[in-house]
Every structure is written in C-alpha cells, then in structure tokens.
Design a protein around this motif. Structure first.
Motif, mmCIF file in Angstrom:
data_model
loop_
_atom_site.group_PDB
_atom_site.id
_atom_site.type_symbol
_atom_site.label_atom_id
_atom_site.label_comp_id
_atom_site.label_asym_id
_atom_site.label_seq_id
_atom_site.Cartn_x
_atom_site.Cartn_y
_atom_site.Cartn_z
ATOM 1 N N PHE A 236 -3.887 6.612 -1.038
ATOM 2 C CA PHE A 236 -3.505 5.517 -0.014
ATOM 3 C C PHE A 236 -4.758 4.350 -0.218
ATOM 4 N N GLY B 77 -12.385 7.658 4.965
ATOM 5 C CA GLY B 77 -12.784 8.168 6.529
ATOM 6 C C GLY B 77 -14.186 8.097 6.307
ATOM 7 N N THR C 153 -7.611 4.704 0.853
ATOM 8 C CA THR C 153 -8.325 4.672 2.341
ATOM 9 C C THR C 153 -9.445 5.660 2.328
ATOM 10 N N SER D 70 0.993 -1.233 -0.011
ATOM 11 C CA SER D 70 0.056 -0.006 0.132
ATOM 12 C C SER D 70 0.751 1.247 0.027
ATOM 13 N N ALA E 171 -4.404 13.092 8.391
ATOM 14 C CA ALA E 171 -3.066 12.720 8.889
ATOM 15 C C ALA E 171 -2.860 11.045 8.400
ATOM 16 N N HIS E 172 -3.804 10.433 8.409
ATOM 17 C CA HIS E 172 -3.582 9.126 7.706
ATOM 18 C C HIS E 172 -3.858 9.021 6.280
ATOM 19 N N GLY E 173 -3.732 10.059 5.504
ATOM 20 C CA GLY E 173 -3.727 10.136 4.105
ATOM 21 C C GLY E 173 -4.844 9.472 3.522
ATOM 22 N N VAL E 174 -6.318 9.902 4.040
ATOM 23 C CA VAL E 174 -7.545 9.322 3.571
ATOM 24 C C VAL E 174 -7.698 10.161 2.253
ATOM 25 N N ASP F 270 -9.224 16.001 10.873
ATOM 26 C CA ASP F 270 -7.634 16.465 11.011
ATOM 27 C C ASP F 270 -7.088 14.859 11.017
ATOM 28 N N THR F 271 -7.370 13.924 11.633
ATOM 29 C CA THR F 271 -6.930 12.730 12.006
ATOM 30 C C THR F 271 -6.941 11.779 10.806
ATOM 31 N N PHE F 272 -8.062 11.931 10.102
ATOM 32 C CA PHE F 272 -8.305 11.226 8.738
ATOM 33 C C PHE F 272 -7.033 12.028 7.706
ATOM 34 N N VAL G 189 -11.245 3.741 7.719
ATOM 35 C CA VAL G 189 -10.750 4.221 8.855
ATOM 36 C C VAL G 189 -12.193 4.941 9.330
#
Length: 342
Positions: free
Chosen positions: A70, A74, A72, A60, A125-128, A121-123, A104
């Motif tokens: 990615f 959210g 992904t 991935s 940061a995880h590259g959604v 913001d969390t999403f 996620v």
C-alpha cells in the motif's frame, strides 16, 4: 481524475494510459512513481510532464492489489512533545513522502506493551508496509522487545533494537565533543545536568561525559538528574550555582541549559564570564538565547533519510544503502562558553 481515453469512453486514467501518452512502458511509469534510481532523466521528465499536465494520481488500491503493497509506513512515537522525537518523526515523514510513501502515525500516551501492541494492530489493519519506532524510553524499548512486529521495521535511538534494525546518532560521541570543548577551554570542574534516567539518549550522553572526563584523568562531580525542562534547569541552577563549586555546565538538552542560564542571571552571575554552559540538540531558539548557546547539533533530516532508505530497501527487497548508522553530531560553538579565567 476522469478523462477521455483512446476508445472515447470516460473512465479514470490508468498507469497504462500514462505510459501510452508518454511513449514508455508501464514498468517505466511504475519505476518513476516508486522513485527508483537509474532512470534516464529525459525519460523521467517526459513521464512526469504527462502526469503533471493531466493532474493524474495513481490509484492506491489498484497499486496495492498489483504489488501487495500500500506504500504506507506506520510511525510510532512515544514522546512527540519533546524536541528530539518530534524532529525525528518530522524527518521520517518528509523522507517517506519524498520516496512516494504515505505516513500514518500513532503517538502513545503510555509506553507499555498493551498500548504498543494496539498501535501496531491498527497499523496492520490499515495495510502498512513497514513501521518506524521512535521510542527513546527504556520501558518502551522493553515493550518493543516483547511485541511481535509482522512487517519490516526500523527503530530510532536504540542501538540494541530487536534484530539490530536501528539507526541513531552517536549520542556518546556528541557528549564527548561537548565535554572536550569545555576541557580544552581549561575547565576541569564541570557539572553534567543529565536527562531522565529511563531515556536512552540521557543515558548515552551521561556515559559520554563520564568517558571523556575519565580520558583526561579528571573525577567529575556526580551528575544532577533532570527532566528535559527549562524549569528543572532553573531550579538546579539556583541550588547548585550558589556555592560555585564548578566553572562549567554540560546540560543534556538545550531547554535545561536555558534554565541554567536564567538561574545564573538571577544570581548575578555572568555566562560565560563566571560559568560556561553547553547544551545538546541545537533547537531553533538556541542561537537566540542570551548569550547564544554552544550546543551539539543533530541532523534529523539525515536520520530520517537513513531510516527510510533502510526500511524501504527491506520492504521492496532491494539492496540497502550503506549509510552511517550512527552518525556523529556536530559541536556548534557560540558565546555561552569561554576559556577559564585564571
């Protein structure tokens, strides 16, 4: 996995190795992995045969570097404990995974701007690559309009989502179906047990009930306000069924309808002999109520597929499909309703 490749070394197999072993191009393998349409079935079968035999999984991180994605998505849910939002979230998850995207999720305890912004913001940061919003409350909707979402997104339930990125059931028409069913059975004194005032679905269903009653030139009693729970339905039933001022109840969800049926039984009333009851949602237990509940069914799998198809089209820059953005729910007639006895 690590396997021997053509040069005799041991290193993780790459998409190029899979392409070579399948006798196709790297682009073809990529299209198979991305679930793209218009690939020759025999070609896809050959690629997947090689992938399955080698138990290979794509890297991935490498894929993200190559595509800037990615794969992904959210999902923000503000009321996972309720049947509708929970079912919508599950349908979105299933549809996304079928298209090769990971999920996620964030379930918000509060529906305010700060909580929503923190989840987004969390999403990021995880590259959604995109976001699905399942936020049926008015306060969550207002917060959404004030928060900047920097990736493609889809909103479920709200017709007036920012940028009209929305897919939802036609709640008003579903409520009209339920109300019309009772009217056609001869009932004119119908009570509507509404959901919480700050929920979009509750508001839409109440408007649908009032519109259908108006189209028959019947003035309904004021709706009773509920909270989606069977306990509330039971309490309302004990209070309002005693004077018998109406012959039917349209409850805004199945749980409240269950409470109404329970209250009727405790008061010695027959459903549907003395009072007909209709719910909304068709929860799995609805057909096992006593009596089995007439209700309005929503196909959440259709909602999830429609939302994900639209979102992925925007993420990947492809032509979006042409789904029914506001599919109409289906009336499921069981034995909790009957013709009004003279």
């Amino acid at each position: 996995m690590t396997d021997k490749v053509e040069d005799g070394s041991s290193r993780p197999l790459s998409i190029r190795d899979i392409a070579r072993l399948a006798g196709v191009s790297r682009q073809t393998v990529s299209r198979v992995l991305n679930g793209e349409r218009y690939i020759k079935p025999s070609t896809e079968a050959q690629v997947r045969k090689v992938i399955d035999e080698l138990a290979w999984r794509p890297n991935s991180a490498a894929r993200a570097l190559a595509t800037s994605r990615f794969k992904t998505i959210g999902v923000v849910v503000t009321a996972r404990s309720h049947y509708g939002p929970f079912s919508a979230a599950a349908a979105v998850d299933q549809a996304a995974r079928a298209r090769g995207y990971a999920i996620v999720s964030a379930t918000l305890a509060r529906e305010d701007e700060a909580s929503l912004a923190a989840a987004l913001d969390t999403f990021l940061a995880h590259g959604v690559d995109g976001v699905v919003m399942i936020a049926p409350q008015q306060r969550a909707h207002e917060a959404l309009q004030r928060v900047s979402i920097r990736v493609p997104f889809i909103s479920l339930q709200w017709r007036d989502a920012p940028g009209e990125r929305v897919i939802a059931f036609d709640q008003r028409e579903g409520a009209r179906l339920a109300t019309r069913h009772l009217l056609e059975l001869g009932h004119s004194r119908i009570l509507h047990l509404a959901g919480p005032q700050d929920w979009n679905e509750a508001e839409e269903r109440m408007h649908g009930f009032l519109e259908e009653m108006s189209s028959w030139d019947i003035a309904p009693p004021p709706p009773a306000l509920g909270d989606w729970t069977s306990d509330l339905g039971y309490d309302v039933g004990l209070k309002l069924l005693r004077p018998r001022d109406f012959t039917a109840v349209f409850a805004s969800n199945d749980q409240m309808a269950l409470g109404i049926i329970h209250a009727a039984a405790d008061l010695g009333l027959s459903v549907p002999g003395d009072i007909s009851v209709v719910g909304f949602d068709d929860i799995p237990e609805a057909k096992h109520f006593s009596p089995p509940l007439t209700t309005v069914r929503q196909d959440f799998s259709l909602l999830g597929i429609g939302a994900i198809d639209l979102l992925i089209a925007e993420i990947e820059g492809s032509t979006p499909p042409e789904p029914a953005h506001f599919p109409v729910p289906e009336l499921i007639v069981r034995t909790s309703t009957a013709a009004l006895m003279p």
